[in-house]
Design an enzyme around this catalytic site. Structure first.
Site, PDB file in Angstrom:
ATOM      1  N   CYS A   1      -4.538  -3.756   0.492  1.00 21.97           N
ATOM      2  CA  CYS A   1      -4.203  -3.460   1.893  1.00 21.97           C
ATOM      3  C   CYS A   1      -3.957  -1.964   2.103  1.00 21.97           C
ATOM      4  O   CYS A   1      -3.604  -1.237   1.163  1.00 21.97           O
ATOM      5  CB  CYS A   1      -2.939  -4.197   2.299  1.00 21.97           C
ATOM      6  SG  CYS A   1      -3.096  -5.978   2.322  1.00 21.97           S
TER       7      CYS A   1
ATOM      8  N   CYS B   1       2.726  -6.615   1.154  1.00 20.36           N
ATOM      9  CA  CYS B   1       3.018  -5.224   1.528  1.00 20.36           C
ATOM     10  C   CYS B   1       4.473  -5.051   1.952  1.00 20.36           C
ATOM     11  O   CYS B   1       5.103  -4.037   1.655  1.00 20.36           O
ATOM     12  CB  CYS B   1       2.076  -4.765   2.632  1.00 20.36           C
ATOM     13  SG  CYS B   1       0.396  -4.555   2.009  1.00 20.36           S
TER      14      CYS B   1
ATOM     15  N   GLU C   1     -11.724  -3.272  -0.072  1.00 19.54           N
ATOM     16  CA  GLU C   1     -12.065  -4.651  -0.423  1.00 19.54           C
ATOM     17  C   GLU C   1     -12.948  -4.701  -1.669  1.00 19.54           C
ATOM     18  O   GLU C   1     -13.389  -3.662  -2.183  1.00 19.54           O
ATOM     19  CB  GLU C   1     -12.739  -5.320   0.784  1.00 19.54           C
ATOM     20  CG  GLU C   1     -11.794  -5.351   1.973  1.00 19.54           C
ATOM     21  CD  GLU C   1     -12.291  -6.148   3.155  1.00 19.54           C
ATOM     22  OE1 GLU C   1     -13.507  -6.407   3.251  1.00 19.54           O
ATOM     23  OE2 GLU C   1     -11.434  -6.515   3.995  1.00 19.54           O
TER      24      GLU C   1
ATOM     25  N   CYS D   1       1.269  -7.600   5.740  1.00 20.03           N
ATOM     26  CA  CYS D   1       1.273  -8.914   5.073  1.00 20.03           C
ATOM     27  C   CYS D   1       2.520  -8.996   4.185  1.00 20.03           C
ATOM     28  O   CYS D   1       3.214  -8.005   3.940  1.00 20.03           O
ATOM     29  CB  CYS D   1       0.000  -9.095   4.247  1.00 20.03           C
ATOM     30  SG  CYS D   1       0.008  -8.260   2.658  1.00 20.03           S
TER      31      CYS D   1
ATOM     32  N   ASN E   1      -7.523   0.089   3.774  1.00 19.78           N
ATOM     33  CA  ASN E   1      -7.797  -1.070   2.910  1.00 19.78           C
ATOM     34  C   ASN E   1      -9.104  -0.887   2.137  1.00 19.78           C
ATOM     35  O   ASN E   1     -10.050  -0.264   2.619  1.00 19.78           O
ATOM     36  CB  ASN E   1      -7.773  -2.395   3.688  1.00 19.78           C
ATOM     37  CG  ASN E   1      -8.689  -2.445   4.885  1.00 19.78           C
ATOM     38  OD1 ASN E   1      -8.955  -1.445   5.525  1.00 19.78           O
ATOM     39  ND2 ASN E   1      -9.197  -3.628   5.186  1.00 19.78           N
TER      40      ASN E   1
ATOM     41  N   GLU F   1      -1.485  -0.509   3.625  1.00 19.89           N
ATOM     42  CA  GLU F   1      -0.091  -0.069   3.396  1.00 19.89           C
ATOM     43  C   GLU F   1       0.140   0.225   1.923  1.00 19.89           C
ATOM     44  O   GLU F   1       0.790   1.195   1.549  1.00 19.89           O
ATOM     45  CB  GLU F   1       0.904  -1.155   3.843  1.00 19.89           C
ATOM     46  CG  GLU F   1       0.745  -1.605   5.256  1.00 19.89           C
ATOM     47  CD  GLU F   1      -0.190  -2.809   5.379  1.00 19.89           C
ATOM     48  OE1 GLU F   1      -1.386  -2.693   5.009  1.00 19.89           O
ATOM     49  OE2 GLU F   1       0.261  -3.853   5.849  1.00 19.89           O
TER      50      GLU F   1
HETATM   51  N1  THU Z   1      -5.116  -5.981   5.404  1.00 19.93           N
HETATM   52  C1  THU Z   1      -4.420  -4.815   5.353  1.00 19.93           C
HETATM   53  O1  THU Z   1      -4.954  -3.770   4.969  1.00 19.93           O
HETATM   54  N2  THU Z   1      -3.112  -4.840   5.714  1.00 19.93           N
HETATM   55  C2  THU Z   1      -2.454  -5.951   6.158  1.00 19.93           C
HETATM   56  O2  THU Z   1      -1.245  -5.906   6.362  1.00 19.93           O
HETATM   57  C3  THU Z   1      -3.192  -7.175   6.408  1.00 19.93           C
HETATM   58  C4  THU Z   1      -4.547  -7.249   5.802  1.00 19.93           C
HETATM   59  C5  THU Z   1      -6.525  -5.949   5.012  1.00 19.93           C
HETATM   60  C6  THU Z   1      -6.815  -6.643   3.702  1.00 19.93           C
HETATM   61  C7  THU Z   1      -8.251  -7.022   3.853  1.00 19.93           C
HETATM   62  O3  THU Z   1      -9.067  -5.944   3.425  1.00 19.93           O
HETATM   63  C8  THU Z   1      -8.444  -7.206   5.348  1.00 19.93           C
HETATM   64  O4  THU Z   1      -7.317  -6.615   5.970  1.00 19.93           O
HETATM   65  C9  THU Z   1      -8.567  -8.641   5.788  1.00 19.93           C
HETATM   66  O5  THU Z   1      -7.462  -9.376   5.397  1.00 19.93           O
END
Ligand code: THU
Length: 152
Positions: free
Chosen positions: A63, A103, A54, A100, A52, A65
């Site tokens: 994310c 994704c 940010e 999520c 991920n 994925e």
């Molecule tokens: N996140 C993911 O990378 N994958 C998911 O399926 C759920 C959330 C990340 C996004 C963000 O950077 C952090 O987790 C908090 O939500």
């Protein structure tokens, strides 16, 4: 959907989850401190990771994925057998991480195009809990390219 122990995973899936863990260590997650790693297993047997990323503008966070999917696409890979994911940090590290909604939709796109019901391995941080499910179970009645009558 089933629970499975790490030792009972096939070797390739063990490697896949280990690669997802490595990818998690590359996460850029200074805001959530939730480091997520994903790894895709291509039909050819390649493993491609993603973490991920940010942003100070929170809505722009990407994310793990989707990072893995984009990484794979750049390598010319769009046919996948499985995706593994794992995370460090968050409220309860003992819980598995699952993709999520956004994704799931992105994963479904490539799953439908390739005609392979993608397997998703979802692990907790220390791999003591692992659940395997198909994308069709995680996103039932999915909307995809076929609904537009488009064959890719
Ligand atoms: N996140 C993911 O990378 N994958 C998911 O399926 C759920 C959330 C990340 C996004 C963000 O950077 C952090 O987790 C908090 O939500």
């Amino acid at each position: 959907m089933k629970n499975i122990k790490f030792k009972d995973l096939k070797r390739k899936y063990q490697l896949l989850l280990n690669e997802a863990e490595k990818a998690a260590s590359k996460a850029y997650a200074p805001y959530s401190r939730f480091q997520v790693g994903a790894a895709l297993l291509t039909q050819k047997g390649l493993i491609i990771g993603g973490a991920n990323v940010e942003n100070a503008s929170y809505g722009l966070c990407i994310c793990a994925e989707r990072a893995a999917l984009i990484n794979a696409n750049t390598q010319g890979e769009r046919r996948f057998k499985a995706l593994a994911m794992i995370a460090r940090g968050g409220a309860d590290g003992k819980k598995i991480i699952s993709p999520c909604g956004a994704c799931r939709q992105m994963l479904f796109e490539f799953s439908e195009n390739s005609g392979i019901d993608l397997e998703i391995l979802m692990s907790n941080f220390n791999k003591s809990k692992i659940v395997i499910a198909k994308i069709s179970e995680l996103l039932p009645l999915a909307y995809g390219p076929n609904d537009l009558g488009i064959k890719i």
